[in-house]
Structure formats: C-alpha cells, structure tokens
Motif scaffolding. Sequence first.
Motif, mmCIF file in Angstrom:
data_model
loop_
_atom_site.group_PDB
_atom_site.id
_atom_site.type_symbol
_atom_site.label_atom_id
_atom_site.label_comp_id
_atom_site.label_asym_id
_atom_site.label_seq_id
_atom_site.Cartn_x
_atom_site.Cartn_y
_atom_site.Cartn_z
ATOM 1 N N ARG A 124 -2.623 2.868 5.469
ATOM 2 C CA ARG A 124 -3.454 2.870 4.257
ATOM 3 C C ARG A 124 -4.187 1.543 4.063
ATOM 4 N N PHE A 125 -3.862 0.592 4.920
ATOM 5 C CA PHE A 125 -4.432 -0.740 4.778
ATOM 6 C C PHE A 125 -5.769 -0.762 5.518
ATOM 7 N N GLY A 143 13.426 5.048 7.508
ATOM 8 C CA GLY A 143 12.984 4.341 6.301
ATOM 9 C C GLY A 143 12.104 3.157 6.634
ATOM 10 N N GLN A 144 12.509 2.396 7.621
ATOM 11 C CA GLN A 144 11.751 1.198 7.977
ATOM 12 C C GLN A 144 10.442 1.536 8.708
ATOM 13 N N TYR A 170 11.823 4.860 0.576
ATOM 14 C CA TYR A 170 12.007 4.298 1.923
ATOM 15 C C TYR A 170 13.080 3.214 1.930
ATOM 16 N N THR A 228 0.829 -1.200 0.000
ATOM 17 C CA THR A 228 0.000 0.000 0.000
ATOM 18 C C THR A 228 0.870 1.258 0.000
ATOM 19 N N ALA A 261 8.783 4.370 8.786
ATOM 20 C CA ALA A 261 7.837 5.104 7.930
ATOM 21 C C ALA A 261 7.202 4.178 6.902
ATOM 22 N N SER A 262 8.005 3.302 6.297
ATOM 23 C CA SER A 262 7.424 2.460 5.245
ATOM 24 C C SER A 262 6.362 1.526 5.822
ATOM 25 N N ILE A 263 6.638 0.948 6.987
ATOM 26 C CA ILE A 263 5.652 0.030 7.580
ATOM 27 C C ILE A 263 4.415 0.810 8.035
ATOM 28 N N ALA A 299 16.320 5.042 2.069
ATOM 29 C CA ALA A 299 16.514 5.555 3.438
ATOM 30 C C ALA A 299 16.929 4.413 4.361
ATOM 31 N N SER A 300 16.325 3.239 4.173
ATOM 32 C CA SER A 300 16.664 2.076 5.006
ATOM 33 C C SER A 300 18.109 1.632 4.789
ATOM 34 N N VAL A 307 3.261 3.934 7.228
ATOM 35 C CA VAL A 307 2.468 4.553 6.150
ATOM 36 C C VAL A 307 1.655 3.473 5.425
ATOM 37 N N SER A 308 2.324 2.357 5.140
ATOM 38 C CA SER A 308 1.656 1.286 4.419
ATOM 39 C C SER A 308 0.471 0.740 5.219
#
Lengths: 298, 246
Positions: free
Chosen positions: B22-23, B11-12, A102, A93, B14-16, A105-106, B18-19
């Motif tokens: 939206r789920f 990065g980690q 991301y 998503t 935020a990605s988890i 960034a990671s 944000v995702s």
Amino acid sequence: MQLALEAVGLTKVYGGGVKALDGVDSSVPLGSLYCLAGPNGAGKTTFVRVSSTISKPTSGRVYILGMDAVGEAWRVRRHVAVMPQEGRPYNSTLTVFEAVYYYLASRGFSLAEARSEAMRALEELDLAGYRDRLILTLSGGLKRRTLLAMVLASNVDVVFLDEPTVGLDPVARRGTWGYIKRLASEGQTIIFTTHMLSEAESVADRIMLINKGRRLFEGPPREALSKLGYRYKVITSLRLDFEDLGVGVRRYGDLTYIYVEDLDRALKVAEEILYEGGQAQIKPVDLEDFFAEVTWGG
Amino acid sequence: MGRGLLSQLYGQVASITVSQLRFKAVMISLPLVSLLPTYFALVFGLPKEELGIVLTGAVISPAVWVGVGLIQDIVYEREDYRYLEMLIASPMRPAVYILSRIMAGTLISMTTSLPLALLYTYITGSYRVLPLAIALPLIVSIFLAPLSMLLGLRLRSIKEAGSMPSLLSSLIVFLPPVYYAPGILPEWLRTPAMAIPSAAAAEVLRAVGISGYQPILDPGVLLAYLLAASMVSLLVLYSRFNWSLE
C-alpha cells in the motif's frame, strides 16, 4: 501471596557507567494495578525493559510468575506484553484492525482468535469506528490507543505499559483506565509507568516511587501519604517566614508550600497570608508532596 | 513447524507485505528505478540480445533494493517505532523474525521482478529460464537480508543510517555487471566482479536465457557460489543475532 513480579537487587548499568537501576527490590501481587512512578530519567523504562526480557540486568534477579526473566526468558515471554514508551504502531499503511490482528497472529494466536480478540479490544478502547482507517491518517492519540489495543488484546498475565496515557485526551484517558482497571479486576497484572503522580495515585493499587535508579517507596498510595505526617498544604507566592508557625515549609521557585496536620490549621495559615495581602490555596497533600519530601535535598 | 509458529510467520509476513504494497512510494519507485537502464536500452534501440542483458539486471535489482532497504526498516522498527521491543517481549521466535523479513522482502521485490522475468523469458524465447528468474532474486534476497539486518540492528538512529541504504544499493546494482555483460570490464576484473552476488545472479540468468552468450564462469559454479554465500550470510546473522536491546 502469589507474585506476578519479584525483583531482587535489580541493577542495570549502561555503557559509560550510567546506573539506571541501583539494587531495586520490588514485589507485584498477581492481579494488581501497579505503578512505577518517578521523574523523567528515574529508571522506570529500564525497569520495564529488564523485567519484560527486552534487556538483561547487570546484576540482581527478576522473576515473572516465579520464572527467571533471564534464565527462562522464553517461558516468560509467553506471559508478558509490552507497550513501549514513545512507541507507535509500525507499518503505518495498515488499518487499525490489521495492526492489532497481525500483532496477535505474530504472538501465535490462531487467525480466528486474533480476529475476535482484535475486534474486542477495538470496541473496548472505542476504536471500532476507526477499524478500517489507515494508521498514518490517525492523530497521535489514536495511534497510541491502537498500540494499547495491540498490547491489551494479547490476553497475557502480565502487561507492561510504559507511559500509556501520554498524548491521550482526558476522555480517552478515562476510558482507557476504565478498561485497564477491568482487566486487572479480571486477574491480569498491569504494571505501568508514569511521571504524573496524580494519575498514579488515582489509578494504582500499589506504587513504587523511583528516582535515580533507587526505590524510594513501595506500597499502596495511601500508605505513602500517611507517612507524610501532614494532611493539607497551603500554597502561596507570598514570601514570609512561615517556619515560626511550627509547620513544614518548602519553597519551589516563587511558590511556598506550607504543610499542616489538619484543615483548621490550614485555614489559620491561609488567614494569615490573606491578612498580609497575599493569596492562598488549600489542598490535601498528594503523592507529589510525598515525592518532594523523600527527594528533598537531592 | 507448529501452528503457533505458522501464525507468527503469517502475522509478520502479511503485516509487512500488505503495508508495503500500500506504500505508493515503494510500489512506484521500485519498478521505475529497476527499469531505468532498460528504458535507455530501448531509447538507444539496442538489439534483442543486448536488451536481454539489460533486462537481467532489471529482474535481479528489485531484490537488491528491497534487501538493502532492510537496513532502514530495521532501524525504524527498533529506534523510531519501538516495535522491536514489542516483538522481543512476545513468544515470537527470532527465526520467525528473520525469516519473515526475508520472505516479505522477496514477495515485495517479486511484484517487480516477476513481471520482468516474464518479459525476459518472452524476449529471450527461453521459457526454461523462468524458474531461475524467480529463484535468483530470492537467493540474492537471502544473501542481502541477513547482512542488512545485522547492520540495521547495530545502528542507533535513522540519522546514522542516513542515505547508506540507497548508496549501497546503487553501488551493488549499477557498478558491477548487473545491467551489462562483464565482457565490458577489464579482463582482470571480470572474475572478481562475480563475487558480488547481484552480478553473479545476473550472469547466471544471462548464461541460461540468452542463446550464444559466453559467461565468465560456469553458471553452475556461480549458482553454487550464490547458494553458499547465502547460507554463510544466514549463518553469520544467526551467530551474531542478539534478540534483546543490549
């Protein structure tokens, strides 16, 4: 010659005694486009995993830029990136841009760097038009290209791509190889796997043919073909005794492959087939023929 | 922590986060399932104190659902999407990987537990309980996430994980005294029930928030136990964690 990767007697035995790699030696020059080719289950993915520090070898050594991939794994990891076989962008998503951003960034990129490199990779891989699309709404090929963008945007010295073009349409495949070739010409070493030997032949500077965990050949594709001793093949479904023509003959199911040294000879064989009421195709030999030759008889 | 490590963590997380935000399936089901017992409490017209008791469960349970749900997330990440391989072959530190999953899980569970914590403070009228209502789900997350990660890293397929996460979460949330006071249990079971972190966390919240509530154990002792259990859980993960596909 400075090496991006050097493997010495690399062996990997999985639980149950399955030998995925059996004493493989390999040398990958810096800045080369290097292909690991072989059938499914040959050991290509295991080679990638062991070389990129994802998994440890049972014995033997692998060095990345002179660093031991086991003993100095943390140093190696700064210089490598991997696109796994059958991998897909996680967190579906996220948008295409966010997935790349991301991930960078990671890897420790500053956020400004991550943003600019993500955009650059999306443009290079023709994904800029999809940047705000959620990954879950993309086709399989676009998902795969997003994953490729994540890895290629990493700007590392050695990139491992495990079956990178599976699922891509022909146009996307050409565009992808164009970008990858340019990265290699700029000094990045790209190590990719494929079971499509035609792809290996047309793209790679050097190839390693591997089967059942053993290295069969390593060198430029042209060198492999020169070892064959034949330049052309005539393919027919006609069942005749071609051996008395004094050329190499191999049978695969209903098809017979007749290998000859030159085009004149190929035409003569084809004429004979036509005379007997069959059909014949003349083609230059390729890596598949070489692979078939070196694995003939198991 | 260096700038690179901060970027990695950002990065980690935020990605988890944000995702997941939206789920829709997660963002709708998490408050719904957490509030389910509260809904019944309202339907049956329980007095304010009883409603407060049920609400403590609603505040704590999102951390359990998300924390145990990590089992499935890790299996997907490793076996289905193969994303873990990309992270291993990168400069990202395992500590960042672990921390990011705990932080992201906490942020996601906070989207449900924070409004409920505010509701809880409003109902109980005890505003000093708010920091605890925020901290306790975090502690429960820190306890559950490492154990879930360990389990997830040992499973070989999504099929193997099956319905284990939802079954485990249901057991941890609905069986012990999370949504109800331990006084309902037989006397011999009351103290052992506090060994379950979700129950201990809810008991602390009840003891501090509801005036006149008689906790089974001193809330300070329970809080110390929760902190110690979380540290042990982290240590277990640290000692067993293998940053490779072996």
